[in-house]
Design a protein around this motif. Structure first.
Motif, mmCIF file in Angstrom:
data_model
loop_
_atom_site.group_PDB
_atom_site.id
_atom_site.type_symbol
_atom_site.label_atom_id
_atom_site.label_comp_id
_atom_site.label_asym_id
_atom_site.label_seq_id
_atom_site.Cartn_x
_atom_site.Cartn_y
_atom_site.Cartn_z
ATOM 1 N N GLN A 182 41.790 48.892 44.109
ATOM 2 C CA GLN A 182 42.972 47.688 44.544
ATOM 3 C C GLN A 182 43.623 47.601 44.157
ATOM 4 O OE1 GLN A 182 39.255 44.888 45.226
ATOM 5 N NE2 GLN A 182 37.665 45.959 45.816
ATOM 6 N N ARG A 227 37.634 38.522 39.465
ATOM 7 C CA ARG A 227 38.344 37.163 39.833
ATOM 8 C C ARG A 227 39.992 37.704 39.845
ATOM 9 N NH1 ARG A 227 36.724 33.857 36.127
ATOM 10 N NH2 ARG A 227 38.274 34.437 35.132
ATOM 11 N N THR A 231 41.109 40.541 40.832
ATOM 12 C CA THR A 231 41.269 41.621 41.480
ATOM 13 C C THR A 231 41.418 40.450 43.191
ATOM 14 O OG1 THR A 231 40.825 42.949 40.269
ATOM 15 C CG2 THR A 231 40.686 43.345 42.986
ATOM 16 N N ASP A 232 40.619 39.507 43.344
ATOM 17 C CA ASP A 232 39.796 38.654 44.537
ATOM 18 C C ASP A 232 41.512 38.144 44.747
ATOM 19 O OD1 ASP A 232 37.398 39.885 44.775
ATOM 20 O OD2 ASP A 232 36.335 38.175 44.112
ATOM 21 N N GLU A 233 42.419 37.939 44.102
ATOM 22 C CA GLU A 233 43.310 36.965 44.838
ATOM 23 C C GLU A 233 44.713 38.216 44.702
ATOM 24 O OE1 GLU A 233 44.511 35.101 40.550
ATOM 25 O OE2 GLU A 233 43.084 33.499 40.950
#
Length: 483
Positions: A21, A281, A283-285
Motif C-alpha cells: 500500500q 495507523r 498506512t491508514d492515513e
C-alpha cells in the motif's frame, strides 16, 4: 519488540500488505507530483505567452490609436476646409442678394415712373418724319401750321385736353426694359448657384463618415490586460507544489520505513503489537494524503486552465487587432481618396465661384445701366422742358415780328391808298406803273428743308418730380438701397 517466532510469522503477511500500500501510494504520489510539475512548467510558459501577447495587443492598440488620431485630424481638416468654402459661398450669396435687390429696386422704380404718350406715340402732325414742306401755299398764303401763333394755340388746346388723362394706361420706363434678357441673366446665376450646391454636397458626408469609422474602430479595439492576475495564479501553484513535495517526502519516508520494517522482519526481527498498530495507523492515513495530492493537482490544473483561457483570449485579441489593422489600412485608402476628392471639389468650386462672380458683374452692370436710364430720362424731361422754353421764346419773337410786319403793311397800304386817291388821278396811267402796287407782305417761316420743332407734352407735376430727383440725387425708388 521481540516476540516468539510463531507470532512473527503470523504477523508477517499484514506487513507485506502495508508495504505494498505504501509503495502504491508513493508511486501514485510521484505521478501526481510529476503531473503537477508539468502543469506548473506549462503554466509558467503560458504566463510568458500571455504577457507577450498582451504586450503585442497593447502595442497594436497604441499604434491604432495614433492612426485614429491622424484620421480624426483629417476629418477635422476636411470639415474646416468645407466650412471655409461654405463661408465663401455665404459671402457670395450676401453680395448676390445686394446686387439682385438693387436691380429689383431700380426695376420697381422704373415701373412707377410714367412715360408721357408723346414720347413713344407719333402722328403725321407731330412726327419728326412728317411733312417737311416749308414752301408757302399757292397765292402766297403760308401754311397756317407753320405759323408760330398757330403752334402756341395748338399747345394751349393740347394742355386743356390732357388735364383729365388717365395715367394708368400710360407706359412706364420699365415697359422699355428687356425683361427677358434680365430673366436669362438671373436664371443663369441661379443655375450656376444650384450647380455649386450640388458640387459642395458631394462631400457633405465626408467628416461624419470619417468620424463614424474612427469611432467604430476605436470601439472595436480590444482592451489590453483584461486577464486574471498572473502572479497570484503562479504563487498559488508554487505553494501547492511545495505542499505536494512535502506530502511526497512523507510518502517516501513512510515507504522507506515500511520497506525497512519488512526487511527487518524477514531477517528475523519481531515487531511488537504496538509497533504494528502504529504502522497500520500510518498506512491508514495514506488515502487522506493522496486525496490532498489529488486536490492539489486539481488546483494546479485549474490555475493552468485559467492561464490557457487568458492566452486564448490574448490570442483572440491579437487576431482581432490584426483585423483592425486591415480596417485601418482600408480607412487610410478612403482618407486619401477623400482628400483628393475634396481638393478636386475645391478647385471646381473656385471655377464656379469665379464664373458666378462674373455673372454678378453682369447683374451689377444691369443695375448701373438702369440707374443711368432713369437718371437720363429725368434729365430728358428737363431738357425737353428747356427746349420748349427756347421754342416758345423764339416763337414769341417771331410772332412779334409778324405782328409788327402786319401792322407796318397795313399802315403802308393806308398811306399808299391815300396817296393814290389824292394824286393818282393827276398822273398818267402809263407813268410809273408800280405806283398802284400794294406793299410786299411778309411772314417768318423756318428755313427751307427745316420743319417747326415738335416736342412731347410733359405735365408739370412729372417735370417737378424729375427736377426734384435730379436735385437730390434720388435716381431710384425712394426708400430703397443702392449698392
Amino acid at each position: 519488540m521481540s516476540s516468539p517466532p510463531g507470532e512473527t510469522r503470523a504477523e508477517q503477511p499484514p506487513l507485506v500488505s502495508l508495504v505494498l500500500q505504501s509503495k502504491k501510494a508513493l508511486q501514485h504520489g510521484e505521478q501526481l507530483c510529476s503531473k503537477a510539475n508539468t502543469l506548473t512548467n506549462a503554466s509558467a510558459q503560458c504566463a510568458v505567452d500571455v504577457l507577450a501577447l498582451d504586450a503585442k495587443v497593447k502595442w497594436v492598440g497604441e499604434a491604432v490609436i495614433e492612426q485614429l488620431k491622424l484620421a480624426a485630424s483629417v476629418a477635422k481638416s476636411i470639415e474646416l476646409r468645407r466650412s471655409q468654402l461654405e463661408r465663401r459661398i455665404r459671402e457670395w450669396d450676401t453680395i448676390r442678394s445686394q446686387h439682385t435687390t438693387a436691380l429689383d429696386n431700380i426695376l420697381e422704380a422704373l415701373g412707377t415712373q410714367p412715360v408721357p404718350p408723346d414720347f413713344h406715340q407719333t402722328s403725321s402732325d407731330s412726327s419728326l418724319f412728317g411733312s417737311q414742306d416749308s414752301i408757302g401755299k399757292p397765292n402766297g398764303i403760308s401754311d397756317p401750321r407753320l405759323s408760330p401763333s398757330a403752334t402756341i394755340r395748338d399747345n394751349q388746346i393740347s394742355r386743356k385736353t390732357r388735364q383729365n388723362v388717365d395715367r394708368t394706361k400710360w407706359k412706364t420706363l420699365r415697359d422699355f426694359v428687356d425683361e427677358a434678357a434680365i430673366e436669362d441673366v438671373l436664371d443663369a446665376v441661379e443655375s450656376e448657384r444650384t450647380r455649386l450646391d450640388d458640387i459642395v454636397a458631394s462631400t457633405y458626408h465626408y467628416p461624419e463618415t470619417l468620424s463614424n469609422a474612427v469611432a467604430s474602430i476605436r470601439d472595436s479595439l480590444p482592451i489590453g490586460g483584461a486577464y486574471p492576475p498572473i502572479n497570484p495564479i503562479l504563487s498559488i501553484q508554487e505553494h501547492t507544489t511545495i505542499d505536494m513535495a512535502k506530502h511526497l517526502e512523507s510518502l517516501t519516508a513512510h515507504y522507506e520505513q515500511m520497506a525497512s520494517a519488512l526487511h527487518d522482519s524477514e531477517t528475523g526481527e519481531v515487531f511488537s503489537e504496538e509497533d504494528l498498530r502504529e504502522m497500520i495507523r500510518d498506512t491508514d492515513e495514506l488515502p487522506a494524503i493522496m486525496s490532498e495530492l489529488e486536490d492539489s493537482v486539481k488546483e494546479v490544473d485549474a490555475a493552468h486552465e485559467k492561464l490557457l483561457t487568458a492566452k486564448a483570449a490574448a490570442k483572440g485579441k491579437l487576431d482581432a487587432s490584426s483585423s483592425i489593422l486591415d480596417d485601418l489600412d482600408e480607412l487610410g485608402e478612403i482618407m486619401s481618396d477623400m482628400l483628393e476628392k475634396q481638393q478636386d471639389i475645391e478647385e471646381d468650386c473656385e471655377d464656379v465661384l469665379e464664373g458666378l462672380q462674373q455673372r454678378l458683374q453682369v447683374v451689377e452692370e444691369l443695375h448701373h445701366r438702369y440707374v443711368l436710364y432713369q437718371s437720363s430720362f429725368n434729365k430728358l424731361l428737363v431738357e425737353i422742358a428747356r427746349r420748349r422754353q427756347y421754342r416758345e421764346a423764339a416763337e414769341k419773337i417771331v410772332e412779334g415780328m409778324v405782328e409788327q410786319l402786319r401792322a407796318m403793311t397795313e399802315e403802308e397800304c393806308r398811306v399808299r391808298d391815300n396817296f393814290n386817291v389824292e394824286h393818282g388821278t393827276h398822273i398818267p396811267a402809263d407813268l410809273c406803273l408800280c405806283i398802284e402796287n400794294p406793299p410786299t407782305r411778309w411772314d417768318v417761316v423756318p428755313l427751307p428743308g427745316d420743319v417747326r420743332e415738335t416736342l412731347p407734352q410733359i405735365d408739370s407735376d412729372l417735370l417737378a418730380q424729375a427736377r426734384e430727383k435730379l436735385s437730390t440725387g434720388d435716381v431710384i425708388f425712394p426708400g430703397t438701397d443702392s449698392l
